[in-house]
Design a protein around this motif. Sequence first.
Motif, PDB file in Angstrom:
ATOM      1  N   ALA A 150      71.172  35.702 139.484  1.00 10.17           N
ATOM      2  CA  ALA A 150      72.488  36.333 140.156  1.00 10.17           C
ATOM      3  C   ALA A 150      72.052  36.534 141.664  1.00 10.17           C
ATOM      4  N   THR A 151      71.028  36.689 142.097  1.00 11.09           N
ATOM      5  CA  THR A 151      70.739  37.052 143.559  1.00 11.09           C
ATOM      6  C   THR A 151      70.248  35.922 144.392  1.00 11.09           C
ATOM      7  N   GLY A 152      69.869  34.819 143.306  1.00  9.10           N
ATOM      8  CA  GLY A 152      69.067  33.691 144.086  1.00  9.10           C
ATOM      9  C   GLY A 152      67.737  34.045 144.700  1.00  9.10           C
ATOM     10  N   GLY A 153      67.276  35.292 144.155  1.00 11.35           N
ATOM     11  CA  GLY A 153      65.932  35.528 144.414  1.00 11.35           C
ATOM     12  C   GLY A 153      64.896  34.797 143.737  1.00 11.35           C
ATOM     13  N   THR A 154      63.597  35.550 144.076  1.00  8.38           N
ATOM     14  CA  THR A 154      62.441  35.019 143.114  1.00  8.38           C
ATOM     15  C   THR A 154      61.753  36.162 142.330  1.00  8.38           C
ATOM     16  N   ALA A 155      61.331  36.141 141.285  1.00  5.98           N
ATOM     17  CA  ALA A 155      60.816  37.392 140.503  1.00  5.98           C
ATOM     18  C   ALA A 155      59.441  37.070 140.567  1.00  5.98           C
ATOM     19  N   SER A 156      58.712  38.401 140.701  1.00  7.89           N
ATOM     20  CA  SER A 156      57.231  38.395 140.893  1.00  7.89           C
ATOM     21  C   SER A 156      56.774  38.483 139.491  1.00  7.89           C
ATOM     22  N   ILE A 157      57.373  38.827 138.512  1.00  9.10           N
ATOM     23  CA  ILE A 157      56.742  38.831 137.077  1.00  9.10           C
ATOM     24  C   ILE A 157      58.084  38.943 136.340  1.00  9.10           C
ATOM     25  N   ASP A 158      57.819  38.840 135.024  1.00  8.76           N
ATOM     26  CA  ASP A 158      58.846  39.254 133.897  1.00  8.76           C
ATOM     27  C   ASP A 158      58.989  40.580 133.830  1.00  8.76           C
ATOM     28  N   PHE A 159      60.132  41.261 133.825  1.00  7.01           N
ATOM     29  CA  PHE A 159      60.352  42.494 133.578  1.00  7.01           C
ATOM     30  C   PHE A 159      61.925  42.758 132.903  1.00  7.01           C
ATOM     31  N   ALA A 160      62.137  43.881 132.489  1.00  6.55           N
ATOM     32  CA  ALA A 160      63.593  44.320 132.172  1.00  6.55           C
ATOM     33  C   ALA A 160      63.791  45.699 132.537  1.00  6.55           C
ATOM     34  N   VAL A 161      65.353  45.913 132.900  1.00  9.99           N
ATOM     35  CA  VAL A 161      65.626  47.308 133.431  1.00  9.99           C
ATOM     36  C   VAL A 161      66.757  47.687 132.423  1.00  9.99           C
ATOM     37  N   THR A 162      66.846  49.112 132.514  1.00  8.70           N
ATOM     38  CA  THR A 162      67.985  49.577 131.608  1.00  8.70           C
ATOM     39  C   THR A 162      68.962  50.369 132.851  1.00  8.70           C
ATOM     40  N   GLY A 163      68.724  50.402 134.009  1.00  5.87           N
ATOM     41  CA  GLY A 163      69.848  50.995 134.781  1.00  5.87           C
ATOM     42  C   GLY A 163      69.383  50.435 136.234  1.00  5.87           C
ATOM     43  N   VAL A 164      70.127  51.191 137.211  1.00  4.08           N
ATOM     44  CA  VAL A 164      70.128  50.438 138.427  1.00  4.08           C
ATOM     45  C   VAL A 164      70.387  51.657 139.488  1.00  4.08           C
ATOM     46  N   ALA A 165      69.462  51.768 140.531  1.00  9.05           N
ATOM     47  CA  ALA A 165      69.925  52.734 141.425  1.00  9.05           C
ATOM     48  C   ALA A 165      69.301  52.420 142.833  1.00  9.05           C
ATOM     49  N   PHE A 166      69.988  52.811 143.976  1.00 11.34           N
ATOM     50  CA  PHE A 166      69.505  52.564 145.180  1.00 11.34           C
ATOM     51  C   PHE A 166      69.111  53.919 145.978  1.00 11.34           C
TER      52      PHE A 166
END
Length: 459
Positions: free
Chosen positions: A11-27
């Motif tokens: 979605a962001t055009g970024g690069t993941a350091s490792i596989d992970f999954a999230v259940t929420g988002v916060a800034f």
Amino acid sequence: MLWTSSEIAAATGGTASIDFAVTGVAFNSREVGPGDLFIALSGESTDGHRFVPQAFAQGAAGAIVAQPVDHPHVLVADTTEALEALARASRARTRATIIGVTGSAGKTGTKEALHAALDRAEPGEAHKSVKSYNNHTGVPLSLSRMPRESRFGVFEMGMNHAGELAALTRIVRPHIAIVTTIAPAHTQFFPSVEAIADAKGEIFQGLEPGGTAIVPFDSPYRDRLIAAARPHAGRIVTFGLNEGADVRAIEVMPSANGSFVVARVGERELSFTLAQPGAHWVANAMAVLAAVDAAGGDLAQAGLALAELDGLAGRGAQHDVVVEDGTARLIDESYNANPASMRATLKVLGATPAARRIAVLGEMRELGEDSDAYHAALAGPVAEAGIEYAILVGDHMAPLASALEGKIDLVHVPRAVEAGAALDRMLRAGDAVLVKGSNGVGLSALVGALVKRRQPCSI
């Protein structure tokens, strides 16, 4: 699972350091909970990368960052742009009916009531903006938090400059867009109330093809809003209290604790009890019914939800607080204020049974060169509400203090702390007190201190 690292990277055009999954988002690192994605936004006053360790200490499962960190992350060029990209990806993948809400007043309450109405019929299937996250970062955050299987999404959108809503609504892409009301607010940034109406009408620019625009029938800017909606909407629905509205309250029996309402929605009638007092809440309820109907929701369940609706902190919550010889009623409207919302809530205070009515009124900000006139004009609503004592807070309240001098007892103080001290000295059993002002005045601290100290029984 809300997002996987591979989905975030795509979605962001970024690069993941490792596989992970999230259940929420916060800034906001203080809001991070177990399993969340922390987005390290960089602002004028602080850099979110400073709080990455804190976020992971609180249980974050991953982060979006613009510089490598020693935790699972997706590395991007710009974290603010990444947040917006994640929001767009969330919107693209959902099959939910999306509803956008804006207005000079009432948008947060309408958003909450609409969510309650949809969620009552489909428990757990409706998503909403949290708090008043309605700006260029809050709206994308709320979208990025939307569960992928949601059936409804309700998003509040705010603005204080022209063009802001046009940008937000194109991210949200609502199927249904509501304007609650048009009134003087942020007039420091607009040449006229007509310009405010035009800026609010920008919400219709993001409507999905065939979408529904919901417009306040009783507003003097109704036709202006309809004209703004017409190029973008497949259907335009009006709501209000007067004859001619498509969704209308045809009978209202007010009480201190709400109203009994008979509403007409097209050719159908619905009778329900509205838990929140005031004519402005009746109008909000009509907007809710219009949106529920447009979304194909259950009107009967919506009526039940409106009967169960609690007051929101800072936006109408009421408390019975213990004082020395009994209890007093506290009406918490401390979150924000403009001339229209001031008049509406002063009417609520005037309809509240009480031995004495007290108003703690903070200055209204961002009203520009007409600020003095808007403040002085509150003298009439204060008198009509039967207020016996006023505590006015802030320099901009000087015109109202002058207008009320010799008519009621009042004190004019510079800050919320002095207002709290003045209220504490005089509050007694049987009083009803309204606390309202622009958020920057800090009256929420007055309310919080009073409620905490007095050990209230909230309603």
